[in-house]
Each structure stands twice: as structure tokens, then as C-alpha cells.
Design an enzyme around this catalytic site. Structure first.
Site, short mmCIF file in Angstrom:
data_model
loop_
_atom_site.label_atom_id
_atom_site.label_comp_id
_atom_site.label_asym_id
_atom_site.label_seq_id
_atom_site.Cartn_x
_atom_site.Cartn_y
_atom_site.Cartn_z
N ARG A 239 58.39 34.22 34.58
CA ARG A 239 59.78 34.13 35.01
C ARG A 239 59.97 32.79 35.72
O ARG A 239 59.08 32.34 36.45
CB ARG A 239 60.15 35.27 35.96
CG ARG A 239 60.49 36.57 35.29
CD ARG A 239 61.77 36.50 34.46
NE ARG A 239 62.09 37.75 33.77
CZ ARG A 239 61.74 38.03 32.52
NH1 ARG A 239 61.04 37.17 31.81
NH2 ARG A 239 62.10 39.16 31.95
N GLU A 268 68.17 30.19 34.63
CA GLU A 268 68.42 29.84 33.23
C GLU A 268 69.69 30.52 32.70
O GLU A 268 70.03 31.59 33.19
CB GLU A 268 67.21 30.21 32.36
CG GLU A 268 66.87 31.69 32.35
CD GLU A 268 65.55 31.98 31.64
OE1 GLU A 268 64.56 31.26 31.84
OE2 GLU A 268 65.53 32.96 30.89
N HIS A 286 63.13 29.78 26.67
CA HIS A 286 62.79 31.21 26.84
C HIS A 286 62.59 31.90 25.48
O HIS A 286 63.34 32.81 25.12
CB HIS A 286 63.84 31.94 27.67
CG HIS A 286 63.30 33.19 28.32
ND1 HIS A 286 63.71 33.64 29.54
CD2 HIS A 286 62.36 34.08 27.90
CE1 HIS A 286 63.06 34.76 29.85
NE2 HIS A 286 62.23 35.05 28.85
C1 GLV Z 1 61.19 38.27 28.26
O1 GLV Z 1 61.17 37.43 29.09
C2 GLV Z 1 60.85 39.63 28.50
O2 GLV Z 1 60.72 40.02 29.67
O3 GLV Z 1 60.69 40.37 27.53
#
Ligand code: GLV
Length: 320
Positions: A239, A268, A286
Site C-alpha cells: 500500500r 493514489e 497499481h
Molecule cells: C490490491 O491492491 C488488492 O488489495 O487486491
């Protein structure tokens, strides 16, 4: 019997493999990726199940907008730091996530970012694309080798463990932090469990695999970076909140850290502007779980969790 009246609201988007499973049994409304908070609050009203994702807060306001008949929040993702678990528990709402499906995808992206950052691939590619390549050059575009590197995995859960397995071929020492010892990683991969400061001090590559939470916020701050080798490569696919972006930018600009590979960012999709200009950074938007296989399987798991709860069964992936 499942009632035809049960209403599932997908507050952003779910892939067809999951949608088809839900639509076979329930009335399903999907808002799409551009849904505003106001649209979400309105659409949530009267729903029995909500499909949510990491991009927005599932809090008391949204749960109250849904109403007391709401039974499950199925979060599309393994992380659920966007969900107020206490507020869900108070209202008797079950929360589920999508573990396992994205373990390989996310660990593979961490390897990709580690290698891209270590070799400064984005900058080298940019030079090539923009016509700055004048031919083979003994000095330019040199980076760090990972063979023989000491690799530190911060948070050796499913994804961190898989990452360690994938990079074991580099052949150096393997360190990890974890609340619980991981005998399997120790016996199979010769990994050593250490405290975070020791891991940061000894590692050539540090890969973060922790969830976002108040306890993990800015785990990698000015002090932590100060412990790291000036040649260390930092990778974050956990994260964005794990890393103090401003401190990382300063360290990159001042050559106090080797390189960084980042898939997640504080706040983000906004991004610290310094990360766009700092040297030796590989960035991704991401996309840790973004493989065809993983996202399809995650979508199927979301649907399986909704279906189980609305049938009155134990869902496969409850959290909290
Ligand atoms: C992505 O970041 C997730 O937590 O699946």
C-alpha cells in the site's frame, strides 16, 4: 431458497465472470468506474450486498445509506484498508476479500519492479525512445545486480512468501519480518526472521508486502531509509501509505538509496510529483493483481462470497 428480490450493487465494476454468477441469481446494478460518491450513496440504498473496491471508503455513511438489510460487503481485492470493519461489525455486515487469486500476479510484479528499478530500465527505455541512444556505452545505464543480493521481505504472508520463492534463484541471503515465524520459508528457502531495523540494515533489496493500516503508515520514513544501504532497492506493491513519499524522493535525489520500484502510492491516483522526476524509479499504476487470470479469479471469488452470504452460508473469505 434465494429470493429473486435480493439486490446486489456493484459500486464500481466487476468482470464478466463474476457478473454472470451474480446476475443468475440476483438483481444487479453496476455503477461503473466513474461513479461519484453521491451516486454510490444513492445506489447503495436498499441493497443486500455491495461489491466494493480499494478506491473508495466503505464507512458508516455508505453502510447507513445502504440500510439495515445490507448483509455483505464483498471487497474486490485482498487488501481491505478502505473498509471500516468496526462500522460493518456494528451493523452485522459481513466483509469479504479475494485472497490467493492475486498472490502470483502481485509477487511477479514485485520481481518485475525490483529488476526494472535495479537496472533503471524506465530511464534507459526513455532515452532510447527519445533518441538519446548514441550506441553501446561502457559507462551509461549501469545499475545494481541482484545475484547474490541479500533480500528482505517485509511482511512474509502469502504474497511476500511467493516473492521470496521467486527471487530465491538470485542466491543471496533471505531475511523476513512477520508477526509469526514462517518455518516453511526457513526450511525450504533458508530464510531468517529478523526485526525490521536489522532487515533494513542488511538488505540489498527490500520488498514491502504489508497491508495498509495506522500501524504500518510511513513504516519506511526518513529514519528507516537512513538504516538502508545507499545502494538498496526498495519495492512497494503493498500500500502507498507504507512509504513516506517525500522522504523517499529526497533520498533518491540525494543518492541515499539505490532505487525504488513502486506500484502503490499515498493518495493514489495522485502521485507525489517528485516521484515522477527523481532518478532510478520504476513506477506502475497499481497493477499488482492485473493479470487476466488473477482478475478473473478475483471477480469469481467476489461473486462466490456474495452468493454464500445471501444464501445464509459461511462465505469462503470473511475478514475481520
Ligand atoms: C490490491 O491492491 C488488492 O488489495 O487486491
Amino acid at each position: 431458497m434465494v429470493s429473486q428480490q435480493e439486490r446486489v450493487v456493484v459500486l464500481r465494476e466487476l468482470l464478466p465472470v463474476g457478473m454472470e454468477l451474480l446476475e443468475e441469481q440476483f438483481e444487479v446494478e453496476t455503477l461503473g468506474l466513474d461513479a461519484s460518491r453521491e451516486q454510490m450513496l444513492a445506489a447503495a440504498s436498499g441493497s443486500d450486498a455491495m461489491v466494493t473496491d480499494l478506491t473508495f471508503a466503505v464507512d458508516g455513511e455508505l453502510l447507513d445509506a445502504a440500510g439495515p438489510q445490507l448483509r455483505v460487503v464483498a471487497n474486490f481485492g485482498v487488501g481491505y484498508d478502505n473498509v471500516d470493519l468496526g462500522a460493518c461489525a456494528e451493523r452485522g455486515v459481513i466483509v469479504t476479500n479475494t485472497p490467493d487469486a492475486l498472490t502470483n500476479a502481485t509477487a511477479e510484479l514485485a520481481v518485475a519492479l525490483a529488476m526494472a528499478a535495479a537496472r533503471d530500465l524506465p530511464a534507459a527505455e526513455k532515452d532510447l525512445r527519445e533518441g538519446r541512444w548514441q550506441g553501446w556505452d561502457p559507462k551509461r545505464w549501469r545499475g545494481f545486480e541482484l545475484s547474490g543480493a541479500t533480500i528482505g521481505v517485509v511482511g512474509a504472508g502469502r504474497i511476500g512468501g511467493r516473492f521470496m520463492e521467486l527471487v530465491a534463484g538470485f542466491g543471496g541471503e533471505r531475511l523476513y519480518t512477520s508477526r509469526q515465524p514462517k518455518p516453511d520459508l526457513e526450511s525450504r528457502l533458508g530464510a531468517e526472521r529478523v526485526e525490521i531495523d536489522e532487515l533494513l540494515t542488511r538488505s540489498d533489496l527490500v520488498s514491502l508486502h504489508l497491508p495498509g493500516s495506522p500501524e504500518t503508515t510511513h513504516l519506511i520514513d526518513e529514519r528507516a531509509i537512513g538504516l538502508m544501504k545507499p545502494t538498496a532497492v526498495l519495492v512497494n506493491t503493498g500500500r502507498g501509505t507504507l512509504v513516506d513519499s517525500a522522504a523517499l524522493v529526497r533520498a533518491l535525489e540525494e543518492d541515499r538509496i539505490g532505487a525504488a520500484g513502486l506500484d502503490v502510492f499515498e493518495g493514489e491516483p495522485a502521485i507525489h510529483p517528485g516521484l515522477l522526476t527523481a532518478p532510478r524509479v520504476a513506477l506502475a499504476p497499481h497493477i499488482g493483481s492485473a493479470t487476466y487470470r488473477s482478475r478473473d479469479e478475483m471477480s469469481r471469488i467476489v461473486a462466490a462470497n456474495v452468493i454464500a452470504v445471501l444464501r445464509g452460508e459461511e462465505p469462503p473469505n470473511p475478514v475481520g
